[in-house]
Structures are given as structure tokens and as C-alpha cells.
Write a protein that holds these residues in place. Structure first.
Motif, PDB file in Angstrom:
ATOM      1  N   THR A 121      17.947  68.269 154.360  1.00 54.85           N
ATOM      2  CA  THR A 121      16.261  67.938 154.674  1.00 54.85           C
ATOM      3  C   THR A 121      16.194  67.016 153.395  1.00 54.85           C
ATOM      4  O   THR A 121      16.540  67.284 152.348  1.00 54.85           O
ATOM      5  N   ASP A 122      15.491  65.796 153.574  1.00 54.65           N
ATOM      6  CA  ASP A 122      15.103  64.826 152.690  1.00 54.65           C
ATOM      7  C   ASP A 122      13.605  65.292 152.091  1.00 54.65           C
ATOM      8  O   ASP A 122      12.727  64.934 152.633  1.00 54.65           O
ATOM      9  N   ASN A 123      13.589  65.994 150.858  1.00 59.47           N
ATOM     10  CA  ASN A 123      12.151  66.294 150.422  1.00 59.47           C
ATOM     11  C   ASN A 123      11.638  65.318 149.721  1.00 59.47           C
ATOM     12  O   ASN A 123      10.370  65.443 149.865  1.00 59.47           O
ATOM     13  N   ALA A 124      12.005  64.151 149.189  1.00 55.00           N
ATOM     14  CA  ALA A 124      11.550  63.202 148.479  1.00 55.00           C
ATOM     15  C   ALA A 124      12.601  62.412 147.881  1.00 55.00           C
ATOM     16  O   ALA A 124      13.873  62.793 148.055  1.00 55.00           O
ATOM     17  N   THR A 125      12.209  61.430 147.429  1.00 53.98           N
ATOM     18  CA  THR A 125      13.504  60.256 146.847  1.00 53.98           C
ATOM     19  C   THR A 125      14.088  61.129 145.768  1.00 53.98           C
ATOM     20  O   THR A 125      13.532  61.924 144.893  1.00 53.98           O
ATOM     21  N   GLY A 126      15.629  61.324 145.961  1.00 51.80           N
ATOM     22  CA  GLY A 126      16.316  62.070 145.154  1.00 51.80           C
ATOM     23  C   GLY A 126      16.175  63.546 145.158  1.00 51.80           C
ATOM     24  O   GLY A 126      16.709  64.313 144.282  1.00 51.80           O
ATOM     25  N   ARG A 127      15.455  64.027 146.126  1.00 46.26           N
ATOM     26  CA  ARG A 127      15.491  65.322 146.333  1.00 46.26           C
ATOM     27  C   ARG A 127      15.867  65.897 147.685  1.00 46.26           C
ATOM     28  O   ARG A 127      15.409  65.591 148.714  1.00 46.26           O
ATOM     29  N   TYR A 128      16.676  66.979 147.637  1.00 46.14           N
ATOM     30  CA  TYR A 128      17.467  67.293 149.070  1.00 46.14           C
ATOM     31  C   TYR A 128      17.377  69.046 149.030  1.00 46.14           C
ATOM     32  O   TYR A 128      17.548  69.648 148.085  1.00 46.14           O
ATOM     33  N   THR A 129      17.667  69.397 150.334  1.00 41.92           N
ATOM     34  CA  THR A 129      17.769  70.937 150.637  1.00 41.92           C
ATOM     35  C   THR A 129      18.785  70.703 151.500  1.00 41.92           C
ATOM     36  O   THR A 129      18.636  70.147 152.439  1.00 41.92           O
ATOM     37  N   TYR A 130      19.928  71.429 151.371  1.00 41.64           N
ATOM     38  CA  TYR A 130      21.037  71.805 152.281  1.00 41.64           C
ATOM     39  C   TYR A 130      20.982  72.891 152.706  1.00 41.64           C
ATOM     40  O   TYR A 130      20.949  74.193 152.156  1.00 41.64           O
ATOM     41  N   SER A 131      21.243  73.151 154.082  1.00 42.80           N
ATOM     42  CA  SER A 131      21.117  74.530 154.877  1.00 42.80           C
ATOM     43  C   SER A 131      22.488  75.083 154.993  1.00 42.80           C
ATOM     44  O   SER A 131      23.570  74.214 155.192  1.00 42.80           O
TER      45      SER A 131
END
Length: 120
Positions: free
Chosen positions: A48-58
Motif C-alpha cells: 500500500t502506498d501511504n504517501a511519498t516514501g511511506r509504505y505498508t506491506y501485507s
């Protein structure tokens, strides 16, 4: 549930002790692109692309508890941070992940993350 009790596993060319597989190897890893997308992975189902440079991996197969270790790396012009154990849930994600340049700006970059712990 069935139990298989063996001391070594082999693929015909290399042999590894099952204690290493159960206790000592990464249970999830990902090579993420700057798009963001998943270039290659183990036990990771989506990003999931939360914002520039910020991610969540399932995580495909959840960890047994919130007590697992995460580390990551990014190319030489940046650094990567991940939340501490209290931010993780056994239900299933590597989050939050943030990539910053040396001047503290968030930036989308190719990166790697790995997690070690007990799978549920």
C-alpha cells in the motif's frame, strides 16, 4: 494437524538443518520499487502506498505475535526506517515503513525489507 519430524532438509544439492528454517531464517522479505510495487518477495502479498516514501506491506502468513524483528535498506543516498515492535500486529503487516533522503525528505526509492520471527 500432522507433524513431520526431520532434522535436515535437502534440495539434492544443499542441506540445511530444520532448526535454521524454523528458528533462524527470514520469514518475510521484499524488494520494493520506487513505483511502489513488489519486484520480488517471500510471504508478502501486496503493498500500500501511504504517501511519498511511506509504505505498508501485507504479510501472506501472519506472525505468531507482534514480537518480530524488521530491518531494511535503501541505496546510499537515503535511509530507511520502520516502526518498532509496538507498532506491528501479528495480524499481518510490515508497517510503517518510511524512506528518507539524508536531508530528511520522504522519497520513493527502491528498497528491501525483511522480517524475522515466529509464524502463526
Amino acid at each position: 494437524m500432522s507433524t513431520l519430524n526431520v532434522s535436515n532438509i535437502t534440495d539434492g544439492t544443499a542441506t540445511v538443518g530444520t532448526s535454521y528454517v524454523v528458528n533462524g531464517s527470514a520469514k518475510a522479505w521484499v524488494l520494493g520499487s520506487s513505483t511502489p510495487s513488489i519486484t520480488d518477495s517471500l510471504n508478502i502479498s501486496s503493498v500500500t502506498d501511504n504517501a511519498t516514501g511511506r509504505y505498508t506491506y501485507s504479510i501472506t502468513n501472519s506472525f505468531n505475535s507482534a514480537n518480530y524483528g524488521v530491518s531494511g535498506s535503501v541505496d546510499v543516498v537515503g535511509r530507511i526506517f520502520s516502526g518498532n515492535g509496538s507498532n506491528y500486529t501479528k495480524s499481518s503487516s510490515l508497517s510503517p515503513i518510511a524512506i528518507l533522503t539524508w536531508n530528511d525528505l520522504y522519497e520513493d526509492r527502491e528498497h528491501t525489507m525483511k522480517a524475522i520471527g515466529d509464524l502463526a
